[in-house]
Write an enzyme that holds these catalytic residues in place. Structure first.
Site, PDB file in Angstrom:
ATOM      1  N   GLU A 245       0.833  -1.205   0.000  1.00 48.52           N
ATOM      2  CA  GLU A 245       0.000   0.000   0.000  1.00 48.52           C
ATOM      3  C   GLU A 245       0.868   1.256   0.000  1.00 48.52           C
ATOM      4  O   GLU A 245       0.532   2.263  -0.638  1.00 48.52           O
ATOM      5  CB  GLU A 245      -0.916   0.008   1.233  1.00 48.52           C
ATOM      6  CG  GLU A 245      -1.920  -1.134   1.277  1.00 48.52           C
ATOM      7  CD  GLU A 245      -2.878  -1.111   0.104  1.00 48.52           C
ATOM      8  OE1 GLU A 245      -3.482  -0.057  -0.150  1.00 48.52           O
ATOM      9  OE2 GLU A 245      -2.991  -2.149  -0.581  1.00 48.52           O
ATOM     10  N   TRP A 248       2.152   1.757  -3.539  1.00 49.69           N
ATOM     11  CA  TRP A 248       1.120   2.407  -4.358  1.00 49.69           C
ATOM     12  C   TRP A 248       1.165   3.920  -4.159  1.00 49.69           C
ATOM     13  O   TRP A 248       1.028   4.700  -5.110  1.00 49.69           O
ATOM     14  CB  TRP A 248      -0.269   1.893  -3.976  1.00 49.69           C
ATOM     15  CG  TRP A 248      -0.737   0.697  -4.749  1.00 49.69           C
ATOM     16  CD1 TRP A 248      -0.859  -0.575  -4.293  1.00 49.69           C
ATOM     17  CD2 TRP A 248      -1.184   0.673  -6.123  1.00 49.69           C
ATOM     18  NE1 TRP A 248      -1.340  -1.393  -5.301  1.00 49.69           N
ATOM     19  CE2 TRP A 248      -1.548  -0.648  -6.420  1.00 49.69           C
ATOM     20  CE3 TRP A 248      -1.299   1.649  -7.113  1.00 49.69           C
ATOM     21  CZ2 TRP A 248      -2.034  -1.025  -7.672  1.00 49.69           C
ATOM     22  CZ3 TRP A 248      -1.785   1.273  -8.362  1.00 49.69           C
ATOM     23  CH2 TRP A 248      -2.137  -0.041  -8.631  1.00 49.69           C
ATOM     24  N   TRP A 276     -19.973  11.250 -21.378  1.00 46.10           N
ATOM     25  CA  TRP A 276     -20.615  11.053 -20.085  1.00 46.10           C
ATOM     26  C   TRP A 276     -22.054  11.568 -20.107  1.00 46.10           C
ATOM     27  O   TRP A 276     -22.360  12.533 -20.779  1.00 46.10           O
ATOM     28  CB  TRP A 276     -19.832  11.792 -18.996  1.00 46.10           C
ATOM     29  CG  TRP A 276     -18.393  11.422 -18.901  1.00 46.10           C
ATOM     30  CD1 TRP A 276     -17.320  12.159 -19.330  1.00 46.10           C
ATOM     31  CD2 TRP A 276     -17.845  10.217 -18.346  1.00 46.10           C
ATOM     32  NE1 TRP A 276     -16.153  11.486 -19.070  1.00 46.10           N
ATOM     33  CE2 TRP A 276     -16.442  10.297 -18.469  1.00 46.10           C
ATOM     34  CE3 TRP A 276     -18.410   9.080 -17.758  1.00 46.10           C
ATOM     35  CZ2 TRP A 276     -15.592   9.290 -18.021  1.00 46.10           C
ATOM     36  CZ3 TRP A 276     -17.565   8.076 -17.312  1.00 46.10           C
ATOM     37  CH2 TRP A 276     -16.176   8.176 -17.442  1.00 46.10           C
ATOM     38  N   ASN A 311     -11.380   1.827   2.104  1.00 42.36           N
ATOM     39  CA  ASN A 311     -10.777   1.802   0.772  1.00 42.36           C
ATOM     40  C   ASN A 311     -11.509   0.906  -0.215  1.00 42.36           C
ATOM     41  O   ASN A 311     -11.684   1.255  -1.388  1.00 42.36           O
ATOM     42  CB  ASN A 311      -9.307   1.383   0.860  1.00 42.36           C
ATOM     43  CG  ASN A 311      -8.584   1.616  -0.453  1.00 42.36           C
ATOM     44  OD1 ASN A 311      -8.574   2.724  -0.971  1.00 42.36           O
ATOM     45  ND2 ASN A 311      -8.014   0.562  -1.013  1.00 42.36           N
ATOM     46  N   TRP A 329     -15.599  10.956 -14.058  1.00 41.89           N
ATOM     47  CA  TRP A 329     -14.834  10.668 -12.841  1.00 41.89           C
ATOM     48  C   TRP A 329     -14.368  11.940 -12.145  1.00 41.89           C
ATOM     49  O   TRP A 329     -14.200  11.952 -10.919  1.00 41.89           O
ATOM     50  CB  TRP A 329     -13.629   9.775 -13.161  1.00 41.89           C
ATOM     51  CG  TRP A 329     -12.644  10.343 -14.156  1.00 41.89           C
ATOM     52  CD1 TRP A 329     -12.627  10.147 -15.504  1.00 41.89           C
ATOM     53  CD2 TRP A 329     -11.524  11.193 -13.867  1.00 41.89           C
ATOM     54  NE1 TRP A 329     -11.574  10.823 -16.084  1.00 41.89           N
ATOM     55  CE2 TRP A 329     -10.880  11.467 -15.108  1.00 41.89           C
ATOM     56  CE3 TRP A 329     -11.006  11.754 -12.703  1.00 41.89           C
ATOM     57  CZ2 TRP A 329      -9.748  12.275 -15.200  1.00 41.89           C
ATOM     58  CZ3 TRP A 329      -9.874  12.565 -12.795  1.00 41.89           C
ATOM     59  CH2 TRP A 329      -9.253  12.807 -14.035  1.00 41.89           C
ATOM     60  N   TRP A 352      -9.477   7.317  -8.651  1.00 44.76           N
ATOM     61  CA  TRP A 352     -10.625   7.618  -9.513  1.00 44.76           C
ATOM     62  C   TRP A 352     -10.351   7.236 -10.963  1.00 44.76           C
ATOM     63  O   TRP A 352     -11.229   6.690 -11.646  1.00 44.76           O
ATOM     64  CB  TRP A 352     -11.013   9.093  -9.397  1.00 44.76           C
ATOM     65  CG  TRP A 352     -11.983   9.298  -8.272  1.00 44.76           C
ATOM     66  CD1 TRP A 352     -11.706   9.682  -6.997  1.00 44.76           C
ATOM     67  CD2 TRP A 352     -13.390   9.046  -8.316  1.00 44.76           C
ATOM     68  NE1 TRP A 352     -12.847   9.702  -6.251  1.00 44.76           N
ATOM     69  CE2 TRP A 352     -13.903   9.317  -7.031  1.00 44.76           C
ATOM     70  CE3 TRP A 352     -14.266   8.624  -9.310  1.00 44.76           C
ATOM     71  CZ2 TRP A 352     -15.248   9.175  -6.715  1.00 44.76           C
ATOM     72  CZ3 TRP A 352     -15.617   8.491  -9.002  1.00 44.76           C
ATOM     73  CH2 TRP A 352     -16.097   8.758  -7.725  1.00 44.76           C
TER      74      TRP A 352
END
Length: 423
Positions: A245, A248, A276, A311, A329, A352
């Site tokens: 993590e 990341w 969209w 998360n 997004w 996102w």
């Protein structure tokens, strides 16, 4: 925002000059905050008060200012004979432009400006591909990151050895939240201590929102009240998944640093061709947690009430907005940015864009989370849902605003059309 193991502070204290600790409430940032109750600002303010207590024990004081950074530095240059300013890297576009402008102002006035790596283990050009280009896929990045990791990169900076080098200053006032134009929530923030048991079981517990299986350290990492080196040492000792993590986090920092267009555009620019639907009424229902999908609604209500969301549920809610409702997004990212107490542009943007399919290492566009199956898998007893959606299974709870199969097929069709360039 800490005195221990702080790279920039360490180098400042060793510079030979008497050191003045300064914090600036950036008016540019504060003016942009729509809600005048902001958990991040409250956390910063609370941390400043705690730091001031430490500084007073050392016979010095924080100098706290409010204003636009260049204006503040113009005044500081008149107030002090500044030889150099020491700080740590920030990777956001605005921050880099701000720091560049401050550096130029200092140079014009005969002062130096030094920046250091502190909020990451590796940044900028430290982890690159064989042909010296930045990674855009996480797995090979992670592999190289771990191969490069040695004890050298995890060593703490012993600031405590040099605290005698702070300039002796009488206590200076710290403005209250009210004086800054904000109101407090007066809610407790998560602590900095990570139980070894949590780290040991992290892989097994982190995906289940009904149990306290995550560290909730993100707010401390975001504002630097905990050392990334200290945390990485713990993670390496106890749990590889938790260390992953942190990798990341480094990955998203270097993506933002190398590809700053992601702040406003899709990492994969062809995804900006997606048409969209952007229905404002549907967006509002998603924001309020009234979609008729309990796991989505639970997540949004948790976010609205606490400023934090588990998360796993962040992925589910984000996927629902982009794929089920076909809402850009960027709308969701901006809403999270307003609400999250641990908001970090690089991680929020990365998450996102992953959910939308437009980012690095993103979920393919035809992968559409089924919220019902996600709830069955990660909240099998419905404890998380009942906690945040008490009216679930009653007549007061809305029916699903869109059918999953219909939404999935529609998303795949719209994505396929947009990515083919046939709009």
């Amino acid at each position: 925002m800490r005195l221990n193991d702080n790279t920039g502070l360490y180098h400042a204290l060793r510079s030979g000059w008497p050191i003045v600790p300064v914090f600036i409430f950036d008016q540019t940032i504060l003016d942009a905050l729509e809600d005048k109750r902001d958990r991040r600002l409250e956390f910063i303010h609370q941390t400043l008060l705690e730091m001031q207590t430490e500084f007073r024990k050392l016979g010095t004081s924080l100098i706290v200012r409010y204003g636009k950074p260049l204006d503040v530095y113009q005044k500081l240059l008149k107030e002090f004979d500044i030889q150099a300013v020491f700080t740590n890297y920030d990777y956001e576009v605005y921050a880099k432009e701000r720091d560049k402008a401050v550096a130029e102002l200092l140079y014009e006035n005969g002062a130096e400006f030094y920046m250091y790596k502190d909020q990451t283990i590796f940044d900028r050009d430290e982890v690159l591909t064989a042909n010296r280009s930045p990674y855009t896929v996480f797995t090979p990045y992670s592999r190289t990151w771990q191969q490069k990791l040695t004890d050298f990169y995890l060593r703490s900076y012993p600031t405590e050895k040099y605290v005698r080098n702070f300039l002796k200053i009488d206590a200076q006032p710290i403005p209250t939240l009210e004086e800054l134009g904000f109101k407090p929530f007066n809610e407790p923030f998560p602590g900095k201590i990570v139980p070894a048991k949590l780290l040991a079981n992290y892989k097994e517990t982190r995906n289940f929102p009904a149990i306290p299986g995550t560290s909730e350290l993100s707010i401390h990492l975001r504002f630097g009240t905990i050392s990334i080196r200290e945390l990485a040492r713990q993670a390496r000792e106890h749990n590889v998944t938790f260390l992953n993590e942190l990798i990341w986090r480094d990955f998203y920092f270097q993506v933002l640093d190398h590809f700053p267009h992601v702040e406003k555009f899709s990492f994969r620019r062809e995804y900006d061709n997606i048409e969209w639907r952007n229905d404002e009424g549907e967006f509002q229902r998603w924001c309020e947690g009234r979609t008729g999908y309990p796991i989505v609604d639970a997540g949004m209500r948790q976010l609205n009430e606490t400023g934090w969301m588990h998360n796993r549920v962040r992925m589910i809610t984000a996927s629902f907005l982009c794929k089920h409702l076909l809402i850009d997004w960027r709308w969701g990212e901006a809403y999270f940015a307003r609400k999250l107490r641990d908001y970090d542009l690089s991680a929020n943007n990365g998450g996102w864009q992953w959910a939308a399919g437009s980012g690095t290492d993103a979920a393919p566009y035809f992968r559409v989370f089924n919220p019902t199956l996600q709830a069955q898998k990660f909240d099998p007893k419905g404890a998380y849902i009942r906690r945040w959606v008490p009216e679930f299974n009653s007549l007061d709870y809305p029916v699903p605003m869109v059918d999953h199969t219909l939404a999935r097929n529609r998303a795949i069709e719209v994505y396929k059309k947009g990515l083919s360039g046939d709009r």
